[in-house]
Each structure stands twice: as structure tokens, then as C-alpha cells.
Enzyme design. Structure first.
Site, PDB file in Angstrom:
ATOM      1  N   LYS A  22       0.850  -1.209   0.000  1.00 23.46           N
ATOM      2  CA  LYS A  22       0.000   0.000   0.000  1.00 23.46           C
ATOM      3  C   LYS A  22       0.879   1.250   0.000  1.00 23.46           C
ATOM      4  O   LYS A  22       0.664   2.171  -0.791  1.00 23.46           O
ATOM      5  CB  LYS A  22      -0.889   0.017   1.234  1.00 23.46           C
ATOM      6  N   ASN A  23       1.884   1.264   0.857  1.00 21.99           N
ATOM      7  CA  ASN A  23       2.657   2.489   1.039  1.00 21.99           C
ATOM      8  C   ASN A  23       3.682   2.735  -0.068  1.00 21.99           C
ATOM      9  O   ASN A  23       4.289   3.806  -0.106  1.00 21.99           O
ATOM     10  CB  ASN A  23       3.312   2.495   2.417  1.00 21.99           C
ATOM     11  N   CYS A 116      -5.198  12.384  12.971  1.00 25.13           N
ATOM     12  CA  CYS A 116      -5.959  11.131  12.825  1.00 25.13           C
ATOM     13  C   CYS A 116      -5.752  10.349  14.125  1.00 25.13           C
ATOM     14  O   CYS A 116      -5.130  10.833  15.075  1.00 25.13           O
ATOM     15  CB  CYS A 116      -5.484  10.341  11.615  1.00 25.13           C
ATOM     16  N   ARG A 121      -0.757  14.841  12.300  1.00 24.81           N
ATOM     17  CA  ARG A 121      -0.057  14.435  11.069  1.00 24.81           C
ATOM     18  C   ARG A 121       0.380  15.704  10.333  1.00 24.81           C
ATOM     19  O   ARG A 121      -0.186  16.064   9.319  1.00 24.81           O
ATOM     20  CB  ARG A 121      -0.955  13.552  10.204  1.00 24.81           C
ATOM     21  N   ASP A 308       4.666   0.819  12.032  1.00 29.60           N
ATOM     22  CA  ASP A 308       3.466   0.150  11.507  1.00 29.60           C
ATOM     23  C   ASP A 308       3.355  -1.302  11.968  1.00 29.60           C
ATOM     24  O   ASP A 308       2.341  -1.943  11.694  1.00 29.60           O
ATOM     25  CB  ASP A 308       3.459   0.193   9.977  1.00 29.60           C
ATOM     26  N   ARG A 400      -8.599  -0.567   4.694  1.00 28.65           N
ATOM     27  CA  ARG A 400      -7.776   0.485   4.088  1.00 28.65           C
ATOM     28  C   ARG A 400      -6.445  -0.083   3.629  1.00 28.65           C
ATOM     29  O   ARG A 400      -5.878   0.371   2.649  1.00 28.65           O
ATOM     30  CB  ARG A 400      -7.505   1.609   5.088  1.00 28.65           C
TER      31      ARG A 400
HETATM   32  C1  EPZ Z   1       4.115   7.017   6.152  1.00 29.36           C
HETATM   33  O1  EPZ Z   1       3.316   8.045   6.697  1.00 29.36           O
HETATM   34  C2  EPZ Z   1       3.211   5.793   6.112  1.00 29.36           C
HETATM   35  N1  EPZ Z   1       2.046   6.079   5.275  1.00 29.36           N
HETATM   36  C3  EPZ Z   1       2.745   5.450   7.519  1.00 29.36           C
HETATM   37  O2  EPZ Z   1       2.008   4.233   7.436  1.00 29.36           O
HETATM   38  C4  EPZ Z   1       3.972   5.194   8.380  1.00 29.36           C
HETATM   39  O3  EPZ Z   1       3.553   4.950   9.708  1.00 29.36           O
HETATM   40  C5  EPZ Z   1       4.890   6.420   8.350  1.00 29.36           C
HETATM   41  O4  EPZ Z   1       5.242   6.731   6.981  1.00 29.36           O
HETATM   42  C6  EPZ Z   1       6.173   6.193   9.125  1.00 29.36           C
HETATM   43  O5  EPZ Z   1       6.859   5.103   8.584  1.00 29.36           O
HETATM   44  C7  EPZ Z   1       2.191   5.997   3.926  1.00 29.36           C
HETATM   45  O6  EPZ Z   1       3.250   5.704   3.416  1.00 29.36           O
HETATM   46  C8  EPZ Z   1       0.965   6.278   3.115  1.00 29.36           C
HETATM   47  P1  EPZ Z   1       6.164  10.390   8.082  1.00 29.36           P
HETATM   48  P2  EPZ Z   1       3.865   9.566   6.665  1.00 29.36           P
HETATM   49  O7  EPZ Z   1       6.024  11.647   7.328  1.00 29.36           O
HETATM   50  O8  EPZ Z   1       4.623   9.790   5.428  1.00 29.36           O
HETATM   51  C9  EPZ Z   1       6.474  13.629  11.486  1.00 29.36           C
HETATM   52  C10 EPZ Z   1       0.181   2.804   7.756  1.00 29.36           C
HETATM   53  O9  EPZ Z   1      -0.215   2.272   8.789  1.00 29.36           O
HETATM   54  N2  EPZ Z   1       6.300  14.609  10.405  1.00 29.36           N
HETATM   55  O10 EPZ Z   1       7.330   9.484   7.826  1.00 29.36           O
HETATM   56  O11 EPZ Z   1       2.758  10.459   6.990  1.00 29.36           O
HETATM   57  C11 EPZ Z   1       5.237  12.798  11.717  1.00 29.36           C
HETATM   58  O12 EPZ Z   1       4.337  13.475  12.588  1.00 29.36           O
HETATM   59  C12 EPZ Z   1       0.603   4.263   7.767  1.00 29.36           C
HETATM   60  O13 EPZ Z   1       0.313   2.228   6.649  1.00 29.36           O
HETATM   61  C13 EPZ Z   1       6.473  15.958  10.696  1.00 29.36           C
HETATM   62  O14 EPZ Z   1       6.756  16.336  11.819  1.00 29.36           O
HETATM   63  O15 EPZ Z   1       4.858   9.528   7.915  1.00 29.36           O
HETATM   64  C14 EPZ Z   1       5.800  11.551  12.346  1.00 29.36           C
HETATM   65  O16 EPZ Z   1       6.035  11.787  13.724  1.00 29.36           O
HETATM   66  C15 EPZ Z   1       0.325   4.948   9.104  1.00 29.36           C
HETATM   67  N3  EPZ Z   1       6.323  16.873   9.692  1.00 29.36           N
HETATM   68  C16 EPZ Z   1       7.142  11.386  11.636  1.00 29.36           C
HETATM   69  O17 EPZ Z   1       7.464  12.662  11.076  1.00 29.36           O
HETATM   70  C17 EPZ Z   1       6.008  16.482   8.402  1.00 29.36           C
HETATM   71  O18 EPZ Z   1       5.906  17.363   7.523  1.00 29.36           O
HETATM   72  C18 EPZ Z   1       7.129  10.378  10.509  1.00 29.36           C
HETATM   73  O19 EPZ Z   1       6.081  10.733   9.634  1.00 29.36           O
HETATM   74  C19 EPZ Z   1       5.832  15.110   8.140  1.00 29.36           C
HETATM   75  C20 EPZ Z   1       5.985  14.187   9.157  1.00 29.36           C
END
Ligand code: EPZ
Length: 432
Positions: A22-23, A116, A121, A308, A400
Site C-alpha cells: 500500500k505504502n 488522525c 499528522r 506500523d 484500508r
Molecule cells: C508514512 O506516513 C506511512 N504512510 C505510515 O504508514 C507510516 O507509519 C509512516 O510513513 C512512518 O513510517 C504511507 O506511506 C501512506 P512520516 P507519513 O512523514 O509519510 C512527522 C500505515 O499504517 N512529520 O514518515 O505520513 C510525523 O508526525 C501508515 O500504513 C512531521 O513532523 O509519515 C511523524 O512523527 C500509518 N512533519 C514522523 O514525522 C512532516 O511534515 C514520521 O512521519 C511530516 C511528518
């Protein structure tokens, strides 16, 4: 809303095929907008989230066809630079369209995703990258309104308080590939899904170096062509089935587990006492609770232990004699599954981003509520191990990110059925 009804304590046996990631699929779908011709993706999982992303791309003007796990995306009609609130709030990954909008249309009006169930997020790192590439941005009425004459290459870091960001790396990369000049991204995410996106962009003609490293170098090109790509198997679904084998004293074969991307998960299973072994038929996973010991887990960015997989391991550790600790460093609130597992008899305390799990001899089936994608997977795993019947409500969360999980589990011997609310009403009615 559908529910799962699960009769627990059946050791899983047999083999299972894992669907496409998915990701990895979601960013590649957005990246197809960057091309001047159609792209075709193979091994695309049939999920709510990929369906939502297809609707977003159609809303932007692209033509998206999906049949039998093959997705064709023709970006010729891509003109709309707006991603509305009711789309983005359904799926945060909709913000991935922002990079292609800026690269192809020079403007974007995308709803801020908000929070969420697993926590806030933010997208500040996405916006930091776009701003470094020359985009002017405002936040207006819950939307990011951005515009740029021409994206220009720049050097900047995308590392935030929680380390690297998968989403920001993907989104900003999709803008940089069509920017003028060279872009150097420090603190880039190294997740396999980011590497999949880079591989796809390079097939489209992008010039990117450093896949899987902390620093990415991009030389902007004038245009990109459509490409064909087969999506890699989903490492989180594979990990979920590994835990399903371990938590049911089972013995299964995962036909196509992407083991190269699963070191942290496999080594944790070995630490606990489950066995994971490559065989000619695929990856064999087996174990039984008399061999298990407690362990400690800290989630981290790749190649660390994936956030995850945190909920799924919590379900397993709930039954391992002794005390285990899980520290969640990526989404500190990602513990809603703990309270539901406690309703099944687990003994888990959560405080300040850390869960203390004292193993109990058994879980007992109960009606539980899914709150988010991976939490719902944890509740299904708990139900597979529990004595008696577990009803997992709101399984749209699990739909999802897992394709037909109940069918895959049933094929492994699990007693799990999907019922809709009115079927349950009917059954209750006939029992009266
Ligand atoms: C991706 O989300 C995945 N989703 C998530 O999987 C996964 O948990 C996450 O990466 C971490 O590996 C998809 O790929 C669609 P991040 P993403 O930006 O990109 C902070 C699932 O269950 N952050 O790597 O949104 C954020 O709050 C889902 O399949 C900022 O601070 O995650 C978090 O603490 C859930 N500012 C950390 O970074 C930003 O602009 C990592 O988030 C962006 C993120």
C-alpha cells in the site's frame, strides 16, 4: 459497518500470498501525474486507500483504470490543482498530489490533512521542501495555497523532530525531478517505499542518486514519460502474518515475503522465540508460547523497527510471560489498541509514549472497536489467540490497508467471518 467475528485459538497452518505494498502504491500513483504519457502499475493491492487515491487522481483530471491488480493511469487530463477537504481528510496520503501539482501546473490548493487516530499528522516538512524549491505558500481556511513560476533546484534538509519523513521525502522528490537544476535533499527517508518511488521515477526518466541513503541528489529534467512498474510485496502485511503465525502457535509459509526489507521485524520475532526461516517454498514462520520470552521494542525510522508493526507486536507480547516494553518514537499516541486489548484481558499500561506489557496466560474474546489501520490488525490478532468469540467493529479501518484479510486468514484455518450490521441484527432477531 462491517464487523469481523472471530473464534480464537486455532493454530494457523498453510501458505499465504502477500499483496502489493500500500505504502509504495500510493506515492507511485501520484507520481504517474508527472508524466506526459500513461503509466501502468502491476501487483496493485485492491484496498480502500488505493481506491481513494484513484478517485483523487480522477478528480484532478487523470484517467485511472483498475482491473485485476493492474492500474493504468493516463495523466493527459490532469489540470485541476485542487485537492478538497473531504478527500484529504479520508486519506492523508492524498497530499502526495501536491508535488506533481507544483511540478506540472505551477500551483496547488490542498486541504491540510489535520490529525488522525495515531496523532497529529503535520506536513511542515513537505512545505519546507516546496518552499526551498521556490514555491510561495499561504495557509488559508485550512488549505495550503501554493504557486511557483518555475521550480528551481536547491539544497535543504527534510529531517524533523521525529527524524526523517517518508511523505515529505516522496512529495518533495516528485517536485524536484522537474525543477530547474540540481536538488540535494539531506535527511531523506530511507524506507523501501521511498526506494520504490525512486525506481519508478528513474524509469520515467528522472535523474536521482542516493536511493536508500540519507542524501538524495536530483538533476531536474524537462519532462517525464509514463512507465511500467510492478509493486513490491507489502512488508507490513507480511509482518502481520508472521505475528499471526506466532500468536496462534501456528506454522505457516509466506510465499513472497520481502525479507530484504524485514530485518528489524524478523530479528524481534527471533528474540521473542518464534522462528522465521527461508525455505524453497517461501518463508516459514512458526512458534509456540512455551518458547517465548519478553522483549523491548523501540520504533524508529527505517531500517529501525517500523511503527506500523508496533500494534501487532503488542498483541503478541500481551501473551508472553514476563514484562515487555514498547517505546513509540514516531507517533507517540499510537496506542489506542492497548485499551481494547486490555478489554480482552491483557495487562498493558501506557504512559508518555511507552507501553508496559505484563504477559497474561490468556486473552478472552470480547467485542472491540478498531480505531485505525494497524490497531485493527492488532485486534484481529488478539481475537485469533483469544478464548471464545471476538467481534472487531469498524473493520473499514482494516480494509484500508489489507486486501481480503479474512479470506487469507480463513485459508490458513482461522475461524473469521465478515458480517455487516444488518446481518448481525437479523441473527439477533432470529435468536429472540
Ligand atoms: C508514512 O506516513 C506511512 N504512510 C505510515 O504508514 C507510516 O507509519 C509512516 O510513513 C512512518 O513510517 C504511507 O506511506 C501512506 P512520516 P507519513 O512523514 O509519510 C512527522 C500505515 O499504517 N512529520 O514518515 O505520513 C510525523 O508526525 C501508515 O500504513 C512531521 O513532523 O509519515 C511523524 O512523527 C500509518 N512533519 C514522523 O514525522 C512532516 O511534515 C514520521 O512521519 C511530516 C511528518
Amino acid at each position: 459497518m462491517d464487523k469481523f467475528v472471530i473464534e480464537g485459538r486455532v493454530p494457523l497452518r498453510g501458505s499465504v500470498w502477500i499483496s502489493g505494498s500500500k505504502n509504495a502504491t500510493l506515492p507511485l500513483m501520484a507520481a504517474a501525474l508527472l508524466a506526459d504519457s500513461p503509466s501502468t502499475l502491476y501487483n496493485v493491492p485492491d484496498l480502500r486507500d488505493t481506491g481513494t487515491m484513484a478517485d483523487v487522481l480522477r478528480f484532478l483530471g487523470a484517467d485511472v483504470r483498475f482491473e485485476d491488480h493492474v492500474m493504468m493511469i493516463d495523466p493527459a487530463g490532469f489540470r485541476n490543482h485542487e485537492a478538497p477537504y473531504d478527500m484529504v481528510r479520508k486519506m492523508r496520503a492524498s497530499v502526495y498530489v501536491m508535488g506533481p501539482m507544483l511540478a506540472k501546473l505551477g500551483r496547488a490548493r490542498v486541504s491540510m490533512p489535520g490529525g488522525c487516530a495515531i496523532g497529529p499528522r503535520p506536513i511542515d516538512l513537505h512545505l519546507k521542501g516546496f518552499s526551498a524549491l521556490g514555491a510561495k505558500m499561504e495557509i488559508e481556511h485550512g488549505y495550503v495555497v501554493a504557486q511557483v513560476e518555475k521550480l528551481r533546484g536547491a539544497e535543504f534538509s527534510l529531517s524533523g523532530a521525529a527524524g526523517s519523513s517518508v511523505g515529505a521525502t516522496c512529495n518533495v522528490l516528485m517536485a524536484a525531478v522537474l525543477a530547474e537544476g540540481e536538488t540535494i535533499i539531506h535527511g531523506a527517508a530511507r524506507e523501501p517505499e521511498v526506494c520504490e518511488l525512486i525506481a519508478f521515477l528513474r524509469k520515467m526518466g528522472a535523474e536521482i542518486e542516493g536511493a536508500g541513503e540519507r542524501v538524495l541528489r536530483v538533476r531536474g529534467v524537462k519532462s517525464l514519460r509514463g512507465a511500467r512498474h510492478t509493486i513490491v510485496a507489502d512488508r507490513i502485511e507480511a509482518g502481520t502474518f508472521m505475528v499471526a503465525a506466532a500468536i496462534t502457535n501456528g506454522d505457516i509459509i509466506i510465499k513472497n515475503a520481502p525479507l530484504d526489507h524485514m530485518d528489524a521485524v524478523v530479528s524481534k520475532l527471533h528474540e521473542i522465540g518464534a522462528r522465521v526461516e527461508q525455505t524453497p517454498d517461501g518463508t516459514r514462520v512458526w512458534g509456540s508460547f512455551e518458547n517465548y520470552s519478553p522483549t523491548n521494542i523501540q520504533t524508529w525510522t527505517y531500517p529501525g523497527f517500523p511503527t506500523d508493526m508496533q500494534a501487532q507486536f503488542m498483541a503478541l507480547l500481551a501473551l508472553v510471560p514476563g514484562t515487555s516494553i514498547i517505546r513509540e518514537t514516531i507517533y507517540v499516541d499510537r496506542f489506542l489498541h492497548a485499551a481494547e486489548l486490555n478489554r480482552m484481558g491483557a495487562n498493558i499500561q501506557v504512559l508518555n509514549g511507552m507501553a508496559t506489557i505484563i504477559g497474561v496466560p490468556k486473552l478472552s474474546g470480547a467485542p472491540v472497536m478498531a480505531s485505525d489501520l494497524r490497531a485493527s490488525a492488532a485486534l484481529v490478532l488478539g481475537g485469533l489467540a483469544a478464548e471464545g468469540t471476538t467481534v472487531v467493529n469498524r473493520v473499514y479501518h482494516i480494509d484500508r490497508g489489507y486486501e481480503s484479510i479474512e479470506n487469507k486468514l480463513t485459508a490458513l484455518g482461522a475461524k473469521i467471518t465478515r458480517v455487516s450490521d444488518d446481518e448481525l441484527e437479523e441473527a439477533a432477531g432470529s435468536a429472540r
